[in-house]
Design an enzyme around this catalytic site. Sequence first.
Site, mmCIF file in Angstrom:
data_model
loop_
_atom_site.group_PDB
_atom_site.id
_atom_site.type_symbol
_atom_site.label_atom_id
_atom_site.label_comp_id
_atom_site.label_asym_id
_atom_site.label_seq_id
_atom_site.Cartn_x
_atom_site.Cartn_y
_atom_site.Cartn_z
ATOM 1 N N SER A 110 -6.934 52.282 114.137
ATOM 2 C CA SER A 110 -7.653 51.843 114.090
ATOM 3 C C SER A 110 -7.626 50.455 115.115
ATOM 4 O O SER A 110 -8.150 50.278 116.014
ATOM 5 C CB SER A 110 -6.151 50.861 113.077
ATOM 6 N N ASP A 250 -11.284 56.479 103.757
ATOM 7 C CA ASP A 250 -9.641 55.437 104.576
ATOM 8 C C ASP A 250 -10.942 54.589 104.168
ATOM 9 O O ASP A 250 -11.616 53.689 104.283
ATOM 10 C CB ASP A 250 -10.889 56.644 105.873
ATOM 11 N N HIS A 277 -6.550 56.517 105.589
ATOM 12 C CA HIS A 277 -6.265 55.988 107.421
ATOM 13 C C HIS A 277 -5.325 56.356 108.274
ATOM 14 O O HIS A 277 -5.644 56.162 109.443
ATOM 15 C CB HIS A 277 -6.044 54.368 106.711
#
Length: 302
Positions: A110, A250, A277
Amino acid sequence: MTVAPSSKGTVRFGDHETWYRVTGDLSSPRPALVVVHGGPGSTHDYLQNLSGLTAGGRAVVHYDQLGNGGSTHLPDRGPDFWTVDLFAAELDNLLDGLGIAGDYVLFGQSWGGMLATRHAASRPAGLRGLVIANSPASYPLWLQEAKILRDQLPPGVNDTLLRHEAAGTTDSDEYHSAMRVFYERHVCRLTPWPRDYLASFFEVYNDPTVYYAMNGPSEFHVNGTLRDWSVTEFCPDVAVPTLLISGRHDEATPATVQPYQDLIPGARWEIFEESSHLPHLEEPERFTEVMETFLDGLDAPH
């Protein structure tokens, strides 16, 4: 599979300390895998099962970025303190402090993927490979895609979110309940949420200083200092083998990942069909297989 650490400690970073844990042997001839967590303002906890990637003697390093987890907390520092440059310098300092700056691989998840891309673009001599997991290439693109995902939530959910965002009441229980609907679709689709993920989730809200300053009140309402930040300009300068990872569901949608594929020479992209995610938690067996294949390919003599 989470493996117990072989050591834990802190590295001095200016007047502060960066906490780390090492699984395996840092003196191994295989490059250490350094895990850069998301947020900004999260912790290493939700990525602990990457400690299982110690096959063949590879060391795995987790750390908590400044302001969170076991590292120095600075709740009185304002947004001007929490910068990309700060966290880039912290990563460099950690690599030097652990004595692995000459031989390592980065895994950034991320926000950590964006930070790792920025690091890789400087072409450090010891970097052997890069994994960018569930990471947008730009926050404007992330917000554009988040709006599409929000509009697809069940009737009334996004209206609730928008009402509280406009009123500045994003700390309300009603906002958090509506926020969870998004998270259960696009952040972690497992029920119940895994313990490691919950640990990081609660750490963010126990001290949200960094998260609120740089990101904002939620994953999809970014009004912090990163709202206009992008790493697309850095991508063409990445010169190591690069693996892209994302989930079919995601919040980092394909559109947010595409610039990495387009701009990083030779980047390979794996999409996890049953994940959002957190593929390392949602599809751990396939994740391990994909990662070990990539890492084993980096072990050729250099």
